[in-house]
Design a protein around this motif. Structure first.
Motif, PDB file in Angstrom:
ATOM      1  N   SER A   1      -3.424   0.781   9.463  1.00 57.41           N
ATOM      2  CA  SER A   1      -3.021   0.683   8.071  1.00 57.41           C
ATOM      3  C   SER A   1      -2.718   2.074   7.532  1.00 57.41           C
ATOM      4  O   SER A   1      -3.321   3.067   7.979  1.00 57.41           O
TER       5      SER A   1
ATOM      6  N   ILE B   1      -2.130   4.029   3.774  1.00 55.97           N
ATOM      7  CA  ILE B   1      -2.115   3.929   2.309  1.00 55.97           C
ATOM      8  C   ILE B   1      -1.481   5.194   1.739  1.00 55.97           C
ATOM      9  O   ILE B   1      -1.946   6.311   2.011  1.00 55.97           O
ATOM     10  N   ASP B   2      -0.403   5.019   1.006  1.00 55.55           N
ATOM     11  CA  ASP B   2       0.312   6.145   0.379  1.00 55.55           C
ATOM     12  C   ASP B   2       0.737   7.204   1.392  1.00 55.55           C
ATOM     13  O   ASP B   2       0.694   8.406   1.103  1.00 55.55           O
TER      14      ASP B   2
ATOM     15  N   LEU C   1       0.822  -1.221   0.000  1.00 54.95           N
ATOM     16  CA  LEU C   1       0.000   0.000   0.000  1.00 54.95           C
ATOM     17  C   LEU C   1       0.853   1.266   0.000  1.00 54.95           C
ATOM     18  O   LEU C   1       0.328   2.378   0.183  1.00 54.95           O
ATOM     19  N   ASN C   2       2.166   1.068  -0.169  1.00 56.00           N
ATOM     20  CA  ASN C   2       3.078   2.205  -0.161  1.00 56.00           C
ATOM     21  C   ASN C   2       2.957   2.996   1.140  1.00 56.00           C
ATOM     22  O   ASN C   2       2.922   4.230   1.155  1.00 56.00           O
ATOM     23  N   GLY C   3       2.843   2.267   2.216  1.00 61.51           N
ATOM     24  CA  GLY C   3       2.687   2.938   3.507  1.00 61.51           C
ATOM     25  C   GLY C   3       3.674   2.416   4.542  1.00 61.51           C
ATOM     26  O   GLY C   3       4.377   1.411   4.316  1.00 61.51           O
TER      27      GLY C   3
ATOM     28  N   ASN D   1      -3.294  -8.328   4.679  1.00 59.43           N
ATOM     29  CA  ASN D   1      -4.147  -7.469   3.833  1.00 59.43           C
ATOM     30  C   ASN D   1      -3.830  -5.983   4.014  1.00 59.43           C
ATOM     31  O   ASN D   1      -4.727  -5.137   4.059  1.00 59.43           O
ATOM     32  N   GLY D   2      -2.558  -5.699   4.173  1.00 63.55           N
ATOM     33  CA  GLY D   2      -2.146  -4.303   4.305  1.00 63.55           C
ATOM     34  C   GLY D   2      -2.445  -3.698   5.661  1.00 63.55           C
ATOM     35  O   GLY D   2      -2.404  -2.481   5.824  1.00 63.55           O
TER      36      GLY D   2
END
Lengths: 409, 233
Positions: free
Chosen positions: B89, B91-92, B48-50, B67-68
Motif C-alpha cells: 500500500s 499513502i500519499d 489514498l493518493n498513492g 481497502n487501499g
C-alpha cells in the motif's frame, strides 16, 4: 515469457558463444604455433565469465554488503541452479574469490581455512540443514579437490584460473612493449615450487591455532573465542579469519574490478585504513593490496610468477602429480623419448620454467610445476615427441609445424 | 592437425546438450500461464493518493485492490525462489518496487527494495516466510531502527513511515539457522539428509577414483599389448 528470463537466456547465449568460439578458433586459426594458445585464451576468458557470471545477471540495485545478508552473489546462476545445496560454492582449484564468484564456485583455500576457523562448529556452507561438523565440511572440500585434480590436474591453473588469465595478460602486455621476459635460476624456481607447500602449511596451522577454542576448548590466541552478536564474530575473528585471504592478491583484484564495473560500492574500498593489517574498506587489506602490486610488477617481468608459489596450485599438484594420485591421474603430459631431438624449445617456452619434459627420459613427465597449458606440446617441432593424454587417449600431439620437406633416406 | 577434432566436437556438443537438458525443465516450469506485468504497469490507489509500480518484469496469479491495499497472489519474478504473496500500500506517495527476491542459503530470507516518491507511508506484507526471522530496514543504505522510521505489526506487516522522498528503501528478512542463533534445526532429520553433501561427495570421489583406476589399468594393458605386437613384428 520464458525467454525473458535473463538467467536462462544468458546461460543459453553463454553456452552457444563458447561452443561457436571454440569451433571457429579450431577451424579458422592458421598459425600452428598459436592455435592452442588462442584457444586457451578464449577458454580462460570464458571461464572467468562463467566464474563471475552472477555479476552480469543482477539485479544490481542492492547494496553489495548487508550484515550477514544477501548480496548480488545470491542471485547468481550458481544460486539459481544449485539452490541451497552449494551456497558457499563448489570447491574448485582456481582462485575464484568467494564473493565475486558468487558462490557458484569458490576457492578451495578459502573454504579450507574458513571451515577450520571461524566456522568449525557452525552450519556454514551447505544450507541450513547441513552438518555443523568442521571435519565433515573439510572432508567435502578435500574430496572435491581430489576428484577434480585426478581428472584434470593443474589444467585448472593453465586454462581456467582467473588469476592465471591475469598473469597471462601481464605477459601479453610485456610482449606488446617489446620486452623479453626474465627467468629465475633453476634453483630459485625449485625453491619457489617448494614454498607453496610451506604457504599452505603456515596458513592451515594458523587457522587451527585460531580455531583452538572451537576445536579443543583451549583459547591459544586471545579474542578467538567464537561468540558475538551473530554467534560467529568476536575479537580477532572479524579481522584475522581466513589468514591467507588477508594476503592473497586475488581478493583486492576482484574488488577493484567489481568497483570498476560498478557492481561494488567504491566507498567500501576507499575508506580510511583502520584496524589490524590496515583493513581498508571491505575486502581489501594493505597487505594484499601491496602483494597484488608486487605480483603485478613481477608478472610483467616473469611469466606466471604467482603460479609458481600458488598454494592452490600446490594442492592441485599434490592430488595429481604425487604418489598415489599420479598413478591414476587422467590428464598427463607424455613424452616419447625416441622422437625427441633435445632441441630445448619445450623448456624455453614453458611459462613456469618446468624442465621435466626436456630432462626426463620419456613416459609421464607431468610434474607439480606443470600447469598443463600445452604450450610445450604446441611449440615442439618434433612429431609426437610430446602429447597430452586424457584418460589414456591422446588429445593433442606435437607435430612438425616447421613443415620441413620430407626426405626419403 | 593433430588435435582430435572428433573428440573436441563430441565434447562441445555434449556440454551444449547437457546444458539444454538442465535448462529444459526450467523453461517448461516457467511457461505456466499467469498474468504478466512489466515496468509500464501502474497499480493506482486513488483513495489514498498513492500508486504502486514495478521496475521489473514478473507474473502474478491474481491482483486485487481492497481497502487501499494491492494484494498480489503468487507473485513471481526472476529472483524469487518460489511465488510469494505480496500486499502493498502507498499513502500519499508513489512506490516503485525495484527488487523482490528470496534466498535459502546459509540463512533463509527475503529482500524487497523500492523507491519512494513523495512524503508518505508505505506498508508491505510478504508471505509465506519462514517464521522466526528478523527484519532489517535501510533508507539509502543507512540502517534504520525499528520504530524510528518503520514498524512491524504482529501479522508481519511492515509499515514504513519516514522514508524521505526519492529514497531507496530496502526491507530485508533473515532467518538465522540454529548455529547462528536462529530456528534452523536438523537434529531430527534422518542421517542421510543431515549428511547428504558428504555422502554425495564421497560417491563422486569413489566413482572418479574407480573410473581413473579402470582407465589407467586399461591404458597400461593396451600399452603392453602394443609393445608385445611391435616386438613380434
Amino acid at each position: 515469457m520464458t525467454w525473458e528470463n535473463p538467467v536462462v537466456l544468458t546461460m543459453l547465449v553463454y553456452v552457444a558463444v563458447v561452443a561457436v568460439g571454440i569451433f571457429l578458433i579450431l577451424k579458422l586459426s592458421k598459425n600452428k604455433t598459436r592455435k592452442i594458445s588462442t584457444l586457451r585464451l578464449f577458454i580462460q576468458v570464458a571461464a572467468v565469465v562463467a566464474v563471475f557470471m552472477g555479476l552480469v545477471i543482477g539485479p544490481f540495485d542492492q547494496p553489495l554488503w548487508m550484515p550477514l545478508g544477501p548480496a548480488p552473489r545470491d542471485n547468481l546462476v550458481g544460486g539459481q541452479f544449485f539452490g541451497s545445496q552449494f551456497p558457499d560454492g563448489l570447491s574448485v582449484p582456481i582462485l575464484a574469490c568467494y564473493y565475486p564468484s558468487g558462490r557458484t564456485v569458490t576457492c578451495a583455500i578459502w573454504q579450507l581455512q574458513a571451515y577450520i576457523f571461524p566456522f568449525w562448529n557452525y552450519s556454514r556452507g551447505y544450507s541450513v540443514l547441513y552438518s555443523t561438523s568442521g571435519l565433515e565440511k573439510i572432508a567435502i572440500v578435500v574430496g572435491s579437490l581430489v576428484a577434480m585434480s585426478i581428472v584434470l590436474g593443474r589444467f585448472f591453473c593453465g586454462w581456467l584460473c582467473p588469476f592465471g588469465l591475469y598473469m597471462d595478460v601481464m605477459t601479453r602486455i610485456r610482449k606488446a612493449l617489446g620486452k623479453r621476459h626474465l627467468s629465475f635460476s633453476e634453483k630459485t624456481n625449485t625453491a619457489l615450487g617448494q614454498l607453496r607447500y610451506i604457504i599452505i602449511a603456515v596458513f592451515l596451522i594458523l587457522s587451527v591455532i585460531f580455531a583452538s577454542y572451537a576445536i579443543a576448548g583451549i583459547q591459544l590466541i586471545p579474542g578467538t573465542r567464537p561468540g558475538g552478536p551473530q554467534g560467529t564474530e568476536a575479537g580477532l575473528v572479524g579481522t584475522l579469519n581466513e589468514p591467507f585471504c588477508l594476503v592473497c592478491p586475488v581478493r583486492p583484484l576482484c574488488v577493484l574490478i567489481e568497483c570498476g564495473l560498478g557492481f561494488m560500492k567504491w566507498s567500501y574500498v576507499s575508506q580510511i585504513a583502520y584496524g589490524p593489517l590496515y583493513i581498508s574498506g571491505f575486502y581489501v587489506t594493505s597487505l594484499n593490496l601491496a602483494i597484488l602490486i608486487v605480483v603485478t610488477v613481477l608478472a610483467l617481468a616473469y611469466r606466471r610468477v604467482w603460479c609458481r608459489i600458488c598454494p592452490l596450485g600446490g594442492l592441485t599438484a599434490l592430488f595429481s602429480t604425487f604418489t598415489p594420485f599420479k598413478q591414476v591421474a587422467l590428464t598427463k603430459l607424455q613424452k616419447n623419448e625416441s622422437n625427441c631431438t633435445k632441441c630445448g624449445v619445450c623448456k624455453r617456452v614453458c611459462p613456469t620454467q618446468v624442465t621435466a619434459m626436456y630432462e626426463q627420459k620419456g613416459g609421464d613427465v607431468t610434474v607439480s610445476g606443470c600447469m598443463l597449458c600445452f604450450r610445450c606440446v604446441e611449440m615442439c617441432p618434433e612429431k609426437e615427441a610430446l602429447r597430452i593424454e586424457f584418460a589414456g587417449k591422446s588429445v593433442f600431439k606435437s607435430r612438425n609445424w616447421l613443415d620441413t620437406p620430407k626426405t626419403n633416406d | 592437425m593433430p588435435i582430435n577434432k572428433k573428440t573436441v566436437f563430441i565434447n562441445v556438443a555434449s556440454i551444449a546438450a547437457f546444458a539444454l537438458i538442465i535448462l529444459f525443465p526450467i523453461l517448461v516450469a516457467q511457461a505456466e500461464s499467469s498474468t504478466a506485468f512489466d515496468p509500464t504497469y501502474n497499480f493506482a490507489i486513488p483513495a489514498l493518493n498513492g500508486e504502486v509500480n514495478f521496475a521489473l518484469n514478473g507474473t502474478y496469479a491474481q491482483a486485487s485492490l481492497e481497502n487501499g491495499i494491492w494484494s498480489f497472489v503468487n507473485l513471481q519474478t526472476s529472483n524469487l525462489l518460489r511465488p510469494l504473496n505480496l500486499s502493498i500500500s502507498a499513502i500519499d506517495c508513489n512506490v516503485t518496487v525495484t527488487s523482490c527476491r528470496t534466498f535459502n542459503i546459509t540463512i533463509v530470507g527475503a529482500f524487497l527494495s523500492f523507491l519512494v516518491e513523495g512524503q508518505g507511508n508505505q506498508t508491505f506484507r510478504l508471505s509465506p516466510l519462514q517464521r522466526g526471522g528478523d527484519w532489517t530496514v535501510t533508507f539509502n543504505g543507512s540502517f534504520i531502527g525499528e520504530n524510528e522510521g518503520w514498524t512491524l505489526s504482529p501479522n508481519g506487516t511492515i509499515a514504513v513511515t519516514k522514508a524521505p522522498s526519492g529514497s531507496n528503501v530496502t526491507l530485508a528478512y533473515f532467518v538465522f539457522p540454529d548455529a547462528l542463533g536462529g530456528n534452523g534445526n536438523n537434529s531430527n532429520l534422518p542421517f542421510y539428509q543431515r549428511h547428504s553433501v558428504i555422502i554425495a561427495t564421497g560417491v563422486a570421489v569413489t566413482i572418479t577414483v574407480a573410473a581413473a583406476v579402470a582407465v589407467t589399468f586399461v591404458s597400461k594393458r593396451n600399452q603392453r599389448n602394443r609393445a608385445v605386437r611391435e616386438s613380434l613384428r
